[in-house]
Enzyme design. Structure first.
Site, PDB file in Angstrom:
ATOM      1  N   ASN A   1       4.626 -34.891   6.821  1.00 52.74           N
ATOM      2  CA  ASN A   1       5.846 -34.787   7.360  1.00 52.74           C
ATOM      3  C   ASN A   1       6.611 -36.739   7.308  1.00 52.74           C
ATOM      4  O   ASN A   1       5.566 -36.815   8.571  1.00 52.74           O
ATOM      5  CB  ASN A   1       6.280 -34.009   8.681  1.00 52.74           C
ATOM      6  CG  ASN A   1       8.102 -34.194   9.287  1.00 52.74           C
ATOM      7  OD1 ASN A   1       8.638 -35.266   8.329  1.00 52.74           O
ATOM      8  ND2 ASN A   1       8.377 -33.374   9.260  1.00 52.74           N
TER       9      ASN A   1
ATOM     10  N   PHE B   1      16.079 -36.769  11.073  1.00 50.02           N
ATOM     11  CA  PHE B   1      15.962 -36.023   9.760  1.00 50.02           C
ATOM     12  C   PHE B   1      16.481 -34.424   9.955  1.00 50.02           C
ATOM     13  O   PHE B   1      16.634 -34.339  11.621  1.00 50.02           O
ATOM     14  CB  PHE B   1      14.363 -36.238   9.271  1.00 50.02           C
ATOM     15  CG  PHE B   1      13.556 -35.682  10.287  1.00 50.02           C
ATOM     16  CD1 PHE B   1      13.108 -34.659  10.559  1.00 50.02           C
ATOM     17  CD2 PHE B   1      13.339 -36.721  11.493  1.00 50.02           C
ATOM     18  CE1 PHE B   1      11.917 -34.041  11.552  1.00 50.02           C
ATOM     19  CE2 PHE B   1      12.670 -36.220  12.393  1.00 50.02           C
ATOM     20  CZ  PHE B   1      11.231 -35.056  13.037  1.00 50.02           C
TER      21      PHE B   1
ATOM     22  N   TYR C   1      16.674 -30.761  10.896  1.00 50.53           N
ATOM     23  CA  TYR C   1      18.412 -30.702  12.454  1.00 50.53           C
ATOM     24  C   TYR C   1      18.959 -31.849  12.854  1.00 50.53           C
ATOM     25  O   TYR C   1      19.982 -31.371  13.611  1.00 50.53           O
ATOM     26  CB  TYR C   1      17.977 -29.574  13.246  1.00 50.53           C
ATOM     27  CG  TYR C   1      17.355 -28.677  12.549  1.00 50.53           C
ATOM     28  CD1 TYR C   1      17.640 -26.920  11.843  1.00 50.53           C
ATOM     29  CD2 TYR C   1      15.553 -28.210  12.144  1.00 50.53           C
ATOM     30  CE1 TYR C   1      16.852 -25.941  10.744  1.00 50.53           C
ATOM     31  CE2 TYR C   1      15.090 -27.092  11.653  1.00 50.53           C
ATOM     32  CZ  TYR C   1      15.926 -26.275  10.705  1.00 50.53           C
ATOM     33  OH  TYR C   1      15.161 -25.565  10.731  1.00 50.53           O
TER      34      TYR C   1
ATOM     35  N   THR D   1      -0.556 -35.319  10.350  1.00 52.16           N
ATOM     36  CA  THR D   1       1.055 -34.062   9.494  1.00 52.16           C
ATOM     37  C   THR D   1       1.181 -35.158   8.402  1.00 52.16           C
ATOM     38  O   THR D   1       0.501 -36.192   7.570  1.00 52.16           O
ATOM     39  CB  THR D   1       1.598 -35.126  10.629  1.00 52.16           C
ATOM     40  OG1 THR D   1       3.139 -34.064  10.160  1.00 52.16           O
ATOM     41  CG2 THR D   1       2.510 -35.898  10.919  1.00 52.16           C
TER      42      THR D   1
ATOM     43  N   ASP E   1       3.169 -30.543  16.684  1.00 52.33           N
ATOM     44  CA  ASP E   1       4.089 -29.537  16.779  1.00 52.33           C
ATOM     45  C   ASP E   1       5.556 -28.682  16.825  1.00 52.33           C
ATOM     46  O   ASP E   1       5.847 -29.705  19.015  1.00 52.33           O
ATOM     47  CB  ASP E   1       3.129 -28.495  16.932  1.00 52.33           C
ATOM     48  CG  ASP E   1       3.971 -26.563  16.342  1.00 52.33           C
ATOM     49  OD1 ASP E   1       3.895 -27.212  15.202  1.00 52.33           O
ATOM     50  OD2 ASP E   1       4.494 -25.634  17.262  1.00 52.33           O
TER      51      ASP E   1
ATOM     52  N   GLU F   1      -2.928 -23.692   9.195  1.00 48.75           N
ATOM     53  CA  GLU F   1      -1.913 -22.645   9.440  1.00 48.75           C
ATOM     54  C   GLU F   1      -1.133 -22.774  10.645  1.00 48.75           C
ATOM     55  O   GLU F   1      -1.894 -23.791  11.239  1.00 48.75           O
ATOM     56  CB  GLU F   1      -2.489 -21.313   9.462  1.00 48.75           C
ATOM     57  CG  GLU F   1      -3.250 -21.229   8.589  1.00 48.75           C
ATOM     58  CD  GLU F   1      -2.114 -19.660   7.281  1.00 48.75           C
ATOM     59  OE1 GLU F   1      -1.816 -18.755   8.324  1.00 48.75           O
ATOM     60  OE2 GLU F   1      -1.717 -20.286   6.073  1.00 48.75           O
TER      61      GLU F   1
ATOM     62  N   ARG G   1      10.483 -35.370  21.397  1.00 52.12           N
ATOM     63  CA  ARG G   1       8.989 -36.589  20.479  1.00 52.12           C
ATOM     64  C   ARG G   1       8.725 -37.818  21.390  1.00 52.12           C
ATOM     65  O   ARG G   1       8.020 -38.455  21.491  1.00 52.12           O
ATOM     66  CB  ARG G   1       9.548 -36.984  18.621  1.00 52.12           C
ATOM     67  CG  ARG G   1       8.035 -37.697  18.275  1.00 52.12           C
ATOM     68  CD  ARG G   1       8.158 -37.336  17.328  1.00 52.12           C
ATOM     69  NE  ARG G   1       7.984 -35.707  16.637  1.00 52.12           N
ATOM     70  CZ  ARG G   1       9.504 -35.378  16.054  1.00 52.12           C
ATOM     71  NH1 ARG G   1      10.732 -36.248  16.026  1.00 52.12           N
ATOM     72  NH2 ARG G   1       9.623 -34.069  15.591  1.00 52.12           N
TER      73      ARG G   1
HETATM   74  P1  IMP Z   1       6.502 -29.215  12.162  1.00 47.63           P
HETATM   75  O1  IMP Z   1       6.076 -28.679  13.691  1.00 47.63           O
HETATM   76  O2  IMP Z   1       5.690 -29.264  11.467  1.00 47.63           O
HETATM   77  O3  IMP Z   1       6.285 -27.158  11.916  1.00 47.63           O
HETATM   78  O4  IMP Z   1       7.944 -28.602  11.638  1.00 47.63           O
HETATM   79  C1  IMP Z   1       9.058 -28.983  12.893  1.00 47.63           C
HETATM   80  C2  IMP Z   1       9.959 -28.999  12.388  1.00 47.63           C
HETATM   81  O5  IMP Z   1      11.287 -28.487  13.596  1.00 47.63           O
HETATM   82  C3  IMP Z   1      10.523 -29.842  11.129  1.00 47.63           C
HETATM   83  O6  IMP Z   1      10.257 -29.548  10.257  1.00 47.63           O
HETATM   84  C4  IMP Z   1      12.579 -29.711  11.412  1.00 47.63           C
HETATM   85  O7  IMP Z   1      12.839 -28.954  10.796  1.00 47.63           O
HETATM   86  C5  IMP Z   1      12.223 -29.453  13.093  1.00 47.63           C
HETATM   87  N1  IMP Z   1      12.042 -30.343  13.716  1.00 47.63           N
HETATM   88  C6  IMP Z   1      11.245 -31.188  14.717  1.00 47.63           C
HETATM   89  N2  IMP Z   1      10.901 -32.410  15.383  1.00 47.63           N
HETATM   90  C7  IMP Z   1      13.095 -32.746  14.562  1.00 47.63           C
HETATM   91  C8  IMP Z   1      13.765 -34.523  14.557  1.00 47.63           C
HETATM   92  O8  IMP Z   1      13.172 -34.593  15.597  1.00 47.63           O
HETATM   93  N3  IMP Z   1      14.555 -33.957  14.508  1.00 47.63           N
HETATM   94  C9  IMP Z   1      14.982 -32.701  13.311  1.00 47.63           C
HETATM   95  N4  IMP Z   1      14.184 -31.405  13.080  1.00 47.63           N
HETATM   96  C10 IMP Z   1      13.629 -31.638  13.611  1.00 47.63           C
END
Ligand code: IMP
Length: 202
Positions: free
Chosen positions: A11, A155, A157, A9, A71, A42, A184
């Site tokens: 992130n 972080f 939302y 990731t 995800d 993607e 998670r």
């Molecule tokens: P992706 O899994 O990279 O598509 O992105 C997941 C998105 O869901 C993140 O960028 C947040 O906007 C949201 N998200 C997922 N898990 C959390 C969390 O634990 N706290 C807050 N937002 C979350």
């Protein structure tokens, strides 16, 4: 014996949480940034599980080591098509979260409070290149959306995701508590059970 696991990731918030969640496994977690792997993968599917499995497989093939992908997203029942697997893209990838909270508050203003139900969902996929196998775990947490953000932890939302049992948003709970109850945290707890068995490496 310690093995290496790529957490696939970019992130940084997910990396921070996952390092805490998966501390008791016989794997050292490395990140894409640490190995300088920059490929854009993607998220083409409509389920968290499919997207996580896809990401894990692509990164494991590129790095030639076991790869773990997350995800995740926020599902708001009154806005069924807008967030979910598209949570990161809601309002545009680079839109700051306060602006997103405002958009959500505008949409939910007409919805009675008790119908502002929501859940976070997390799918974790582990791809082992040595065997070609993919292991999947999932977790979720139920909550309500509040129109005014509250709290400084977490972080994304988290400031608008309210958990009635705790009388707090996820951003008002410490990382230690979030780890025990979050989508998670639940998915990682199940994945840790799998990762504790090095026989998965074949
Ligand atoms: P992706 O899994 O990279 O598509 O992105 C997941 C998105 O869901 C993140 O960028 C947040 O906007 C949201 N998200 C997922 N898990 C959390 C969390 O634990 N706290 C807050 N937002 C979350």
């Amino acid at each position: 014996m310690t093995y290496t696991l790529l957490f696939a990731t970019s992130n940084a918030d997910k990396v921070r949480e996952m390092r805490g969640l998966l501390s008791a496994i016989p794997f050292t977690i490395i990140t894409l940034a640490e190995i300088g792997l920059e490929i854009d993968v993607e998220e083409p599917y409509t389920t968290f599980a499919e997207n996580a499995a896809h990401k894990a497989s692509v990164y494991a093939a590129a790095a030639h080591i076991p790869a773990l992908a997350d995800d995740s997203g926020l599902i708001i029942d009154a806005m069924p098509d807008e967030l979910g697997v598209y949570s990161a893209r809601f309002c545009g990838y680079s839109t700051p979260y306060p602006a997103r909270f405002q958009k959500i508050a505008e949409k939910l203003a007409a919805i009675p409070e008790e119908k502002r139900t929501a859940r976070y969902w997390c799918a974790l996929a582990l791809h082992i290149p040595q065997t070609g196998k993919v292991y999947l775990t999932e977790g979720s947490i139920e909550g309500m959306i509040v129109l005014e953000p509250r709290g400084v932890y977490g972080f994304g939302y988290d400031p608008i995701f309210y958990i009635p049992e705790f009388h707090a948003t996820l951003a008002e709970l410490t990382p230690e508590i979030k780890a025990q109850i979050s989508h998670r945290g639940v998915a990682a707890f199940k994945m840790a059970e799998i990762l504790r068995n090095p026989e998965i490496l074949g």
